[in-house]
Design a protein around this motif. Structure first.
Motif, short mmCIF file in Angstrom:
data_model
loop_
_atom_site.label_atom_id
_atom_site.label_comp_id
_atom_site.label_asym_id
_atom_site.label_seq_id
_atom_site.Cartn_x
_atom_site.Cartn_y
_atom_site.Cartn_z
N VAL A 168 0.94 -1.18 0.16
CA VAL A 168 -0.13 0.04 -0.06
C VAL A 168 0.93 1.21 -0.21
O VAL A 168 1.83 1.52 0.82
N GLN A 169 0.85 2.02 -0.88
CA GLN A 169 1.56 3.35 -0.87
C GLN A 169 1.31 4.30 -0.09
O GLN A 169 2.04 4.64 0.67
N VAL A 170 -0.09 4.76 0.05
CA VAL A 170 -0.53 5.80 0.92
C VAL A 170 -1.81 4.95 2.07
O VAL A 170 -2.60 4.69 1.60
N PRO A 171 -1.29 4.93 3.29
CA PRO A 171 -2.15 4.56 4.10
C PRO A 171 -3.41 5.30 4.19
O PRO A 171 -3.15 6.60 4.27
N ASN A 172 -4.65 4.96 4.42
CA ASN A 172 -5.95 5.68 4.73
C ASN A 172 -6.87 4.89 5.79
O ASN A 172 -6.15 3.67 6.50
N VAL A 185 -10.65 1.05 -2.78
CA VAL A 185 -10.83 0.21 -2.08
C VAL A 185 -12.05 -0.72 -2.35
O VAL A 185 -12.09 -1.96 -2.51
N MET A 186 -13.15 -0.04 -2.50
CA MET A 186 -14.47 -0.67 -2.77
C MET A 186 -14.52 -1.33 -4.25
O MET A 186 -14.81 -2.45 -3.95
N ALA A 220 -1.61 5.55 -8.37
CA ALA A 220 -0.68 5.42 -7.64
C ALA A 220 -0.37 3.84 -6.63
O ALA A 220 0.61 3.92 -6.17
N GLU A 221 -1.62 3.33 -6.58
CA GLU A 221 -1.50 2.06 -5.67
C GLU A 221 -1.30 0.85 -6.77
O GLU A 221 -1.83 0.51 -7.63
N MET A 232 5.94 0.07 -8.45
CA MET A 232 6.46 -0.96 -7.33
C MET A 232 7.10 -0.22 -6.42
O MET A 232 7.72 1.09 -6.48
N PHE A 233 6.84 -0.45 -5.04
CA PHE A 233 7.41 -0.10 -3.87
C PHE A 233 8.64 -0.84 -3.24
O PHE A 233 8.67 -2.22 -3.24
#
Length: 708
Positions: free
Chosen positions: A199-203, A273-274, A315-316, A345-346
């Motif tokens: 996951v690039q950006v936590p939410n 996410v949904m 970006a995910e 890729m992260f």
């Protein structure tokens, strides 16, 4: 009552150096924090003026809701330490537990006999007061860590950190209520804890808190508790609908789950996410479709959801990976490769681990209750084994995070269409070095270009983490030329590995190189003429990381092919094919990675014939589960539970899940009878009975009319 695991002791060279090392590491922690540290000060029983000794161990799953509960853990150790043969006694103890919300280390200092002092230490090593709010945060972090640091049965997590006692943080409905109440109170701050490396950006719905909650509901089957929690949270924020739907799907409430997503997406049509949850659900339903028409329809709907989720979150990694999986299921190989190439890729961020000074001594005791000959002999047998260097150096075994998932998609394609066909599709989709060389222009005048159809500029660089756009983790970032050189060297060494058999290597075509994007950019700057690229305009430039994956996949397939060829030759000559247990374990993991299940089981069985291996046994256990062979599953679980307990872990979510699902299918009475009927010592069987008793405590399916 379940007997507690033994207490490992790591002796310090200098007293308190472990606590000092932990304090120094606080500033560098990024995730949930390391396991709790328990430091004990000991002195000789008969000589109060004797030299003090500092020992420590790590622990997860202890109730960290207050200073009293942590002090109780230390006092319990003092009672265990006072046996008849004891020569030392505990006179002081410090319990350290990390609060990832506030980035503070909560500490409880106990003097025996004497006082209890609770305080916290910040990243600069300064003391602060411990408040009730900080204890609530610490408690929630400790439960999440217990699940995050639990072993999956293979032993890989246990081997990463020496001397960790692992306890189950939620053992009954009362402790569950406390856990879920804390989660509800802190839910909308969960993003502060960070997230998995994919996951690039936590939410608020993708972070370590939500991952831990979902893992808890999956493990224990307490779906009603999860539905109630997320229903309440959804009334405050519609985004929580994705989590609610996931728990509904877990509990086979599929109609209600679909309706939940449908209603929520009307309000938030671009919630990625949904959309991804919908795509995942449809993809799974397509695999169980009764007719080809049904499958096609479900995949078409999954494609729409997955495609939209990439627009919502470009970006995910997860959205692009899901879209690639849909294309693989549709057998649209060209688009699958194109989309895989677009995945951002992260760099993999591993869990926080303790960095401790070299110990003076290490004592790893064994409780009589965990004694089983086949398990006890494992450490000595491992130490003496020889391993072929080429098997050790297979880079795919070290892939984690986004690279591991991308590699899995690539191996799935290879399994379905074969290596040769994959290379053909690769050359159809990407610009290959040889064709680019042939199309390289003479210097001509500049001409207009059409960006919408220009394949060489049509695929943007994916978003990056830590400023690295196309690097792979660890050894995965090697320069392409270096990778090719490595592949050539390993190819020339194939005959050594194959004991003189060179034919195996010839069956596998080495992947040719795609063109280097940097060179294309350089040529464009020099020439500026694109008419010569007419044949290439519909092609893409292959990202360097994906090029690297092809080279790594080639290495895996080459070693696998040599192994299978050798096996066939030895069998034809009625000769025994010999490998060490460690080599069989590696070959089993290789076959499993390449999705050759039967061959993986064959290698794992050969490993277990030589010595016990939790990794090999857990690999076979996955097949037992799939084939629903109850007695073999139970026999494997008993041994894995015992091995875990031998190394101070009384809690593995994956093993608890397997026992729970087994009881749901067969009933508690039958499972208990099978466990009891196994020809193993009673003390060993009792360890597995304890896991099964947890299911009765939580009133899992299959235990309604039976008490364990």
């Amino acid at each position: 009552m379940m007997i507690a695991p033994a207490v490992p002791e790591i002796t310090e060279e200098v007293i308190h150096e472990s606590i000092d090392a932990r304090t120094e590491s606080l500033v560098s922690l990024r995730e949930l924090g390391p396991p709790d540290l328990v430091h004990l000060l000991k002195q000789p029983i008969r000589n109060a003026a004797g030299k003090h000794v500092g020992v420590y161990h790590h622990v997860t799953g202890v109730d960290a809701s207050s200073s009293a509960s942590l002090a109780a853990y230390i006092k319990d150790l003092t009672h265990r330490d006072h046996g008849q043969a004891a020569t030392m006694k505990i006179v002081e103890g410090v319990y350290c537990c990390y609060n990832a919300f506030a980035r503070l280390d909560m500490r409880v200092h106990v003097t025996i006999p004497g006082t209890v002092e609770a305080y916290c230490v910040d990243e600069n090593g300064k003391k602060r007061a411990a408040t009730e709010e900080l204890w609530l945060e610490t408690y929630l972090c400790s439960v999440l860590r217990a699940y995050s640091y639990a072993d999956d049965g293979s032993g890989e997590t246990i081997r990463k950190i020496m001397g960790v006692r692992r306890f189950n943080p939620v053992t009954n409905t009362e402790t569950e209520h406390r856990f879920l109440a804390a989660a509800e109170q802190l839910f909308f701050r969960g993003w502060q804890l960070g997230s998995d490396s994919v996951v690039q950006v936590p939410n608020i719905v993708s972070n370590h808190l939500t991952t831990g909650l979902l893992k808890y509901f999956h493990t224990t089957g307490r779906y009603t508790s999860g539905i109630n929690l997320f229903e309440k949270l959804k009334s405050q924020n519609t985004e929580v609908a994705s989590l609610l739907a996931k728990v509904l799907f877990m509990g086979n409430e599929e109609v209600q789950g679909v309706r939940t997503l449908y209603d929520a997406l009307k309000e938030l049509p671009m919630d990625y996410v949904m959309l991804d949850t919908q795509a995942d659900f449809l993809l799974k339903k397509a695999k169980t479709a009764a007719t080809p028409e049904q499958k096609e329809e479900r995949l078409r709907m999954a494609l729409g959801c997955a495609d939209r989720s990439t627009v919502a979150a470009p970006a995910e990694f997860g959205t692009w990976a899901r879209l690639a999986q849909v294309y693989v299921a549709m057998e649209d190989w060209g688009n699958a490769l194109t989309i895989l190439n677009s995945c951002p890729m992260f760099t993999y961020q591993d869990k926080d681990t303790p960095i401790m000074p070299e110990p003076k001594d290490v004592h790893l005791p064994t409780l009589p209750e965990t004694r089983l000959d086949e398990i006890d002999s494992e450490p000595e047998a491992r130490f003496s084994e020889q391993v072929d260097p080429q098997l050790v150096n297979l880079r795919a075994a070290g892939y984690r995070g986004t690279f591991q998932q991308a590699y899995s998609i690539l191996t799935e394609m290879t399994k379905k269409i074969g290596w040769d066909q994959l290379l053909k599709i690769r050359s159809d989709v990407f610009v290959m070095e040889d064709e680019y060389r042939n199309e390289k222009p003479e210097v001509n005048a500049h001409k207009p270009r059409n960006p919408s159809t220009d394949g060489l500029r049509g695929t943007p660089n994916p978003p990056s983490t830590n400023g690295e756009a196309s690097e792979a983790e660890g050894g995965e970032q090697d320069d392409q030329d270096h990778q090719e050189k490595e592949a050539e060297e390993s190819s020339s060494q194939a005959t050594t590995l194959a004991n003189g058999n060179g034919n195996a290597n010839e069956k596998l075509e080495k992947p040719s190189s795609t063109v280097d994007p940097a060179e294309v950019k350089k040529d464009e700057g020099e020439h500026g003429d694109d008419d010569h690229l007419s044949k290439l305009n519909n092609k893409r430039l292959c990202e360097r990381w994906l090029d690297s994956l092809f080279m790594v996949l080639y290495e895996d397939l080459r070693v696998y092919t040599i192994w299978r060829t050798q096996m066939a030759q030895y069998r034809a000559q009625s000769m025994q094919y010999k490998k060490s247990a460690e080599e069989w374990e590696i070959l089993g993991a290789l076959a499993e990675r390449l999705q050759h299940t039967d061959e993986a089981v064959e290698a794992y069985r050969a490993c277990l014939a030589a010595r016990f291996s939790p990794k090999a046994l857990s690999g076979i256990l996955r097949v037992y589960q799939k084939n629903k062979t109850t007695r073999e599953t139970v026999a494997a679980i008993i041994r894995l539970v015992t091995w875990q307990y031998r190394w101070y872990s009384e809690f593995s979510p994956e093993l608890l899940y397997i026992i729970r699902t087994l009881i749901a299918e067969e009933g508690a009475v039958k499972v208990r009878s099978i466990i009891q009927g196994t020809n193993l010592p009673q003390n060993v069987l009792d360890l597995t009975h304890h896991y099964a008793a947890l299911c009765a405590t939580f009133r899992s399916n299959g235990t309604e009319w039976e008490s364990y």
